[in-house]
Design a protein around this motif. Structure first.
Motif, short mmCIF file in Angstrom:
data_model
loop_
_atom_site.label_atom_id
_atom_site.label_comp_id
_atom_site.label_asym_id
_atom_site.label_seq_id
_atom_site.Cartn_x
_atom_site.Cartn_y
_atom_site.Cartn_z
N GLY A 1 0.81 -1.21 0.00
CA GLY A 1 0.00 0.00 0.00
C GLY A 1 0.85 1.26 0.00
O GLY A 1 0.39 2.33 -0.40
N ARG A 2 2.05 1.15 0.52
CA ARG A 2 3.03 2.23 0.46
C ARG A 2 4.36 1.62 0.92
O ARG A 2 4.39 0.54 1.51
N THR A 3 5.45 2.31 0.69
CA THR A 3 6.74 1.83 1.19
C THR A 3 6.99 2.43 2.57
O THR A 3 6.19 3.23 3.08
N PHE A 4 8.09 2.03 3.19
CA PHE A 4 8.48 2.59 4.47
C PHE A 4 9.29 3.88 4.32
O PHE A 4 9.71 4.46 5.33
N SER A 5 9.51 4.29 3.10
CA SER A 5 10.30 5.50 2.88
C SER A 5 9.66 6.69 3.59
O SER A 5 8.50 7.03 3.37
N ASN A 6 10.44 7.28 4.50
CA ASN A 6 10.02 8.47 5.26
C ASN A 6 8.98 8.19 6.35
O ASN A 6 8.36 9.13 6.88
N TYR A 7 8.79 6.91 6.69
CA TYR A 7 7.87 6.56 7.77
C TYR A 7 8.58 5.74 8.83
O TYR A 7 9.28 4.79 8.51
N ALA A 8 8.40 6.10 10.08
CA ALA A 8 9.00 5.34 11.18
C ALA A 8 8.28 4.01 11.37
O ALA A 8 7.07 3.90 11.12
N VAL A 9 9.04 3.02 11.80
CA VAL A 9 8.50 1.69 12.06
C VAL A 9 8.95 1.23 13.43
O VAL A 9 10.11 1.41 13.80
N GLY A 10 8.04 0.64 14.16
CA GLY A 10 8.38 0.12 15.48
C GLY A 10 8.06 -1.36 15.61
O GLY A 10 7.23 -1.89 14.85
N TRP A 11 8.75 -2.00 16.52
CA TRP A 11 8.47 -3.39 16.89
C TRP A 11 8.02 -3.40 18.35
O TRP A 11 8.65 -2.76 19.20
N PHE A 12 6.96 -4.14 18.60
CA PHE A 12 6.44 -4.31 19.95
C PHE A 12 6.23 -5.79 20.20
O PHE A 12 6.19 -6.59 19.26
N ARG A 13 6.07 -6.15 21.45
CA ARG A 13 5.80 -7.55 21.77
C ARG A 13 4.84 -7.63 22.94
O ARG A 13 4.77 -6.71 23.76
N GLN A 14 4.14 -8.75 22.99
CA GLN A 14 3.20 -8.98 24.07
C GLN A 14 3.26 -10.43 24.50
O GLN A 14 2.99 -11.34 23.71
N ALA A 15 3.63 -10.63 25.75
CA ALA A 15 3.67 -11.96 26.33
C ALA A 15 2.32 -12.25 26.98
O ALA A 15 1.59 -11.32 27.35
N PRO A 16 1.98 -13.52 27.13
CA PRO A 16 0.69 -13.87 27.75
C PRO A 16 0.54 -13.24 29.13
O PRO A 16 1.45 -13.32 29.96
N GLY A 17 -0.58 -12.59 29.34
CA GLY A 17 -0.86 -11.98 30.63
C GLY A 17 -0.15 -10.67 30.89
O GLY A 17 -0.25 -10.10 31.98
N LYS A 18 0.57 -10.18 29.89
CA LYS A 18 1.31 -8.92 30.06
C LYS A 18 0.85 -7.89 29.04
O LYS A 18 0.24 -8.23 28.02
N GLU A 19 1.18 -6.65 29.31
CA GLU A 19 0.85 -5.59 28.38
C GLU A 19 1.84 -5.59 27.21
O GLU A 19 2.97 -6.06 27.33
N ARG A 20 1.37 -5.05 26.09
CA ARG A 20 2.25 -4.91 24.94
C ARG A 20 3.34 -3.89 25.28
O ARG A 20 3.06 -2.85 25.88
N GLU A 21 4.57 -4.20 24.89
CA GLU A 21 5.68 -3.33 25.22
C GLU A 21 6.55 -3.04 24.00
O GLU A 21 6.62 -3.83 23.07
N PHE A 22 7.19 -1.90 24.05
CA PHE A 22 8.09 -1.47 23.00
C PHE A 22 9.34 -2.34 22.98
O PHE A 22 9.88 -2.69 24.03
N VAL A 23 9.80 -2.65 21.77
CA VAL A 23 11.03 -3.42 21.60
C VAL A 23 12.10 -2.60 20.90
O VAL A 23 13.21 -2.43 21.39
N ALA A 24 11.75 -2.09 19.71
CA ALA A 24 12.73 -1.36 18.90
C ALA A 24 12.00 -0.52 17.87
O ALA A 24 10.83 -0.76 17.58
N ALA A 25 12.71 0.45 17.33
CA ALA A 25 12.13 1.29 16.28
C ALA A 25 13.23 1.82 15.39
O ALA A 25 14.39 1.95 15.81
N ILE A 26 12.83 2.13 14.16
CA ILE A 26 13.75 2.72 13.20
C ILE A 26 13.10 3.99 12.68
O ILE A 26 11.91 4.02 12.37
N ASN A 27 13.89 5.05 12.61
CA ASN A 27 13.35 6.35 12.27
C ASN A 27 13.00 6.42 10.78
O ASN A 27 13.36 5.55 10.00
N TRP A 28 12.29 7.48 10.40
CA TRP A 28 11.81 7.63 9.03
C TRP A 28 12.95 7.65 8.03
O TRP A 28 12.78 7.23 6.89
#
Length: 126
Positions: free
Chosen positions: A26-53
């Motif tokens: 639908g579009r490329t990642f060019s100029n858009y930030a991307v993040g990785w998150f994770r969620q373990a059972p019974g826990k809240e989703r948490e930030f893992v890593a991100a790459i800037n635009w």
């Protein structure tokens, strides 16, 4: 319509490695930030890593710093999360997410991201 699809999850032993991919359509990642998150059972989703635009700056949670690396391919349609020295506590569903606005700074805040993938499961055995 922007869509994100994660892949590369699976079962790994402690100390092992996995590489997750996040492909966009639908579009490329060019100029858009991307993040990785994770969620373990019974826990809240948490930030893992991100790459800037620009693709030149990366950010990591303290728990993965030095073990995980986020990168973007030259075609700017796939973002990777290389995970080394895996630990059992890394077991979780991993999600990639992208922001809606160009040049928006990468963030650790989930609400800053508008588009999310369906997730890929990572299980690390001890």
């Amino acid at each position: 319509q922007v869509q994100l699809v994660e892949s590369g999850g699976g079962l790994a032993q402690a100390g092992g490695s996995l590489r997750l991919s996040c492909a966009t359509s639908g579009r490329t990642f060019s100029n858009y930030a991307v993040g990785w998150f994770r969620q373990a059972p019974g826990k809240e989703r948490e930030f893992v890593a991100a790459i800037n635009w620009s693709g030149r700056s990366t950010y990591y949670a303290d728990s993965v710093k030095g073990r995980f690396t986020v990168s973007r391919d030259n075609a700017e349609i796939t973002v990777y999360l290389q995970m080394n020295s895996l630990k059992p506590e890394d077991t979780a569903m991993y999600y990639c997410a992208s922001v809606a606005r160009k040049f928006y700074t990468a963030s650790h805040v989930m609400n800053d991201y508008s588009y999310w993938g369906q997730g890929t499961q990572v299980t690390v055995s001890s």
